[in-house]
Design a protein around this motif. Structure first.
Motif, PDB file in Angstrom:
ATOM      1  N   ILE A  45       0.737  -1.190  -0.059  1.00 34.68           N
ATOM      2  CA  ILE A  45      -0.080   0.177  -0.044  1.00 34.68           C
ATOM      3  C   ILE A  45       0.837   1.408   0.019  1.00 34.68           C
ATOM      4  CG2 ILE A  45      -1.955   1.463   1.215  1.00 34.68           C
ATOM      5  CD1 ILE A  45      -2.970  -1.300   2.174  1.00 34.68           C
TER       6      ILE A  45
ATOM      7  N   ALA B 267      -5.912   4.826 -10.300  1.00 40.38           N
ATOM      8  CA  ALA B 267      -6.492   4.659  -9.038  1.00 40.38           C
ATOM      9  C   ALA B 267      -7.464   4.002  -8.790  1.00 40.38           C
ATOM     10  CB  ALA B 267      -6.944   6.341  -8.560  1.00 40.38           C
ATOM     11  N   VAL B 268      -8.486   3.956  -9.626  1.00 42.21           N
ATOM     12  CA  VAL B 268      -9.414   2.763  -9.662  1.00 42.21           C
ATOM     13  C   VAL B 268      -8.972   1.244  -9.578  1.00 42.21           C
ATOM     14  CG1 VAL B 268     -11.899   1.941 -10.562  1.00 42.21           C
ATOM     15  CG2 VAL B 268     -11.339   4.352 -10.102  1.00 42.21           C
TER      16      VAL B 268
ATOM     17  N   VAL C   2      -7.447   0.720  -6.326  1.00 43.59           N
ATOM     18  CA  VAL C   2      -8.116   0.433  -5.120  1.00 43.59           C
ATOM     19  C   VAL C   2      -8.744  -1.060  -5.418  1.00 43.59           C
ATOM     20  CG1 VAL C   2     -10.449   0.862  -4.315  1.00 43.59           C
ATOM     21  CG2 VAL C   2      -8.827   2.676  -4.801  1.00 43.59           C
TER      22      VAL C   2
ATOM     23  N   THR D 276      -8.241  -4.253  -2.845  1.00 45.25           N
ATOM     24  CA  THR D 276      -9.465  -5.087  -2.323  1.00 45.25           C
ATOM     25  C   THR D 276      -9.169  -6.661  -2.514  1.00 45.25           C
ATOM     26  OG1 THR D 276     -10.911  -3.200  -2.807  1.00 45.25           O
ATOM     27  CG2 THR D 276     -11.955  -5.249  -2.516  1.00 45.25           C
TER      28      THR D 276
END
Length: 525
Positions: A208, A232-233, A236, A240
């Protein structure tokens, strides 16, 4: 009459002295007086440098004190001395002070020259630590090199090397007006490779942090918002998936979304941290008087040291830590905005974002706003490698602060101050756009496979300097054709060979320092 004379003379003397005082403070004297002593101190040339050094010292000293308080009980219960973990942290703090001083003395040119070799070395270390028998496996993670006295995590080194090399690479591409593909290549593949190697350890928390470093480099490097949002998406989504893939990581996610399901199991640590913070109140129980450190809160000296700070020093101690990090954000962004070198701007802004986001993530999961990730509180949590590497990064930021234009002018004029004279720091190099242009032209000349053929003497098209020498009102035959042909040729050449020319002229392993200032980039070609 004689007694009244001094009372009349005093207002008259004050009226006579008022113009002189106004002349000394200038036309904006009342405004400057309202700023206060802190504003006057910030106006000094080396204020950013002293601010970064003071923040690093205060956070390190606070961390040593809190590590001693939080780890003494478990160290003694483990059969050793109550000072064993504190001594290890103090040794790494001394080593961090040495690397902090070394970072202050490294010239920016040398830092850029060594950026790619050191980054490649960190990647090699990440590969070696995964080999059984070479890396040390502790609690299911193989991420350490056991050197006998201390243990080193190469993933911590990779954070700094990625920041420095990425800043150098993007600064070089910005000066060449490179396209989006040149911004992404080879920075994004190299960053993803480092993240993959860290995931294999496994170490999601450092992954991270590396993702934050890569994202901040792309943000401050000028990546368009639409492409940045896509990346960025994707990050993420990948985080996850990684969070739900392993057993212990999925347990942390379940404990975050359902904190009351298993209070004595997966939710025990987060619940004890909340109890510790609530027990501190406003003023705290007192230094060394924590109850949670008596084997109630796991990892009290490491990941959850902020809870011990809240218990012993109260809300005021937590506010002090948050205030120091907020002041660090101000200092880092101030250095980035005041610097004229694009490399320094990218380096300080990205490093400030990385350290601040890591601190906010740690504080966020301690107070229950985020799921537990295992990221340490910079300079405060126990961890030798993290402490030394963070001090190294603080030293690089302090070195960048000495390259502000006002600081450079003050240091070269002899206004270095007692602290700089005590440390015997070298004077920073003066940033010169003209020298940057010469260095870039020389790098392009060395990168070309062969020189271009010289135009013939009887050629109708004049060279670029001759065309510029012609008056604007006069034109010769074929001038419109020549200008249109030149624009078409330059556009096609830029489209077909931008990647190869940018790669050859930039040469991440052979930097062309210093770079041209942003205000003169339009005249670089």
């Amino acid at each position: 009459m004689t007694a009244a004379t001094p009372r009349r003379a005093a207002p008259e003397a004050a009226r006579r002295a008022a113009p002189e005082a106004a002349r000394r403070v200038g036309n904006k004297g009342p405004q400057r007086l309202r700023i206060g002593w802190f504003g006057a101190w910030l106006a000094r040339p080396l204020a950013s440098f002293h601010l970064v050094v003071a923040i690093a010292v205060l956070l390190t000293v606070l961390g040593l004190v809190m590590v001693l308080s939080a780890s003494s009980v478990e160290s003694y219960a483990g059969g050793g001395s109550a000072y064993s973990l504190f001594i290890q942290q103090a040794v790494m703090a001394a080593f961090g002070a040495v690397v902090f001083y070394i970072a202050l003395r490294i010239p920016m040119r040398l830092m850029r020259q060594l950026s790619f070799p050191v980054f490649a070395l960190s990647v090699v270390l990440l590969v070696l630590v995964l080999i059984p028998g070479v890396g040390t496996k502790v609690q299911g993670s193989q991420r350490w090199f056991d050197l006998g006295v201390v243990s080193v995590q190469p993933s911590e080194v990779a954070k700094v090397t990625l920041v420095v090399w990425g800043s150098h690479l993007l600064a070089s591409r910005q000066s060449e007006k490179a396209g989006y593909k040149d911004i992404l290549m080879p920075l994004v593949p190299a960053g993803l490779l480092v993240c993959l190697l860290v995931v294999l350890e496994p170490n999601l928390s450092t992954t991270i942090a590396l993702g934050i470093v890569l994202t901040s480099l792309l943000w401050f490097g000028g990546l368009p918002l639409r492409m940045f949002v896509t990346i960025a998406v994707s990050g993420v989504v990948a985080a996850t998936i990684l969070a739900l893939s392993a057993g212990y990581r999925s347990d942390r996610m379940r404990a975050f979304f359902n904190p009351g399901d298993d209070p004595q199991g997966i939710g025990y640590q987060a619940r004890q941290a909340m109890y510790s913070l609530a027990d501190g109140g406003i003023w705290g129980r007192g230094l060394g008087q924590s109850r949670a450190k008596w084997s109630y809160l796991p990892n009290a000296h490491n990941d959850f040291i902020f809870a011990i700070i809240g218990e012993e020093l109260g809300f005021l101690g937590c506010a002090l830590v948050l205030g120091l990090f907020a002041l660090f954000v101000y200092a880092g962004l101030r250095i980035a905005s005041r610097s004229v070198d694009p490399f320094i701007r990218l380096l300080t802004a990205s490093a400030t974002t990385w350290i601040t986001c890591q601190a906010l993530i740690n504080i966020g999961y301690v107070v229950g706003l985020l799921p537990v990730t295992g990221l340490q509180l910079p300079l405060v949590s126990a961890g030798g490698s993290s402490l030394a590497i963070t001090l190294l990064m603080f030293g690089i930021i302090a070195n960048a602060a000495r390259h502000e234009p006002e600081a450079v002018a003050a240091l070269h004029s002899g206004q270095d101050g007692r602290f700089s004279r005590l440390l015997r720091l070298p004077k920073p190099e003066v940033y010169s756009p003209a020298r940057a242009a010469r260095a870039r032209a020389k790098a392009k000349a060395n990168g070309k496979p062969k020189p271009k053929p010289k135009p013939k003497a009887n050629a109708k098209v004049k060279s670029a300097p001759q065309r510029r020498a012609l008056p604007s009102g006069r034109s010769r035959g074929g001038s419109a054709e020549t200008s249109s042909r030149r624009s078409v040729d330059s556009d096609s050449a830029r489209r077909t060979s931008r990647s190869t020319e940018s790669w050859r002229s930039t040469r991440a392993w052979e930097p062309n320092y210093p770079m041209k200032h942003a205000r003169e980039r339009g005249n670089s070609r």
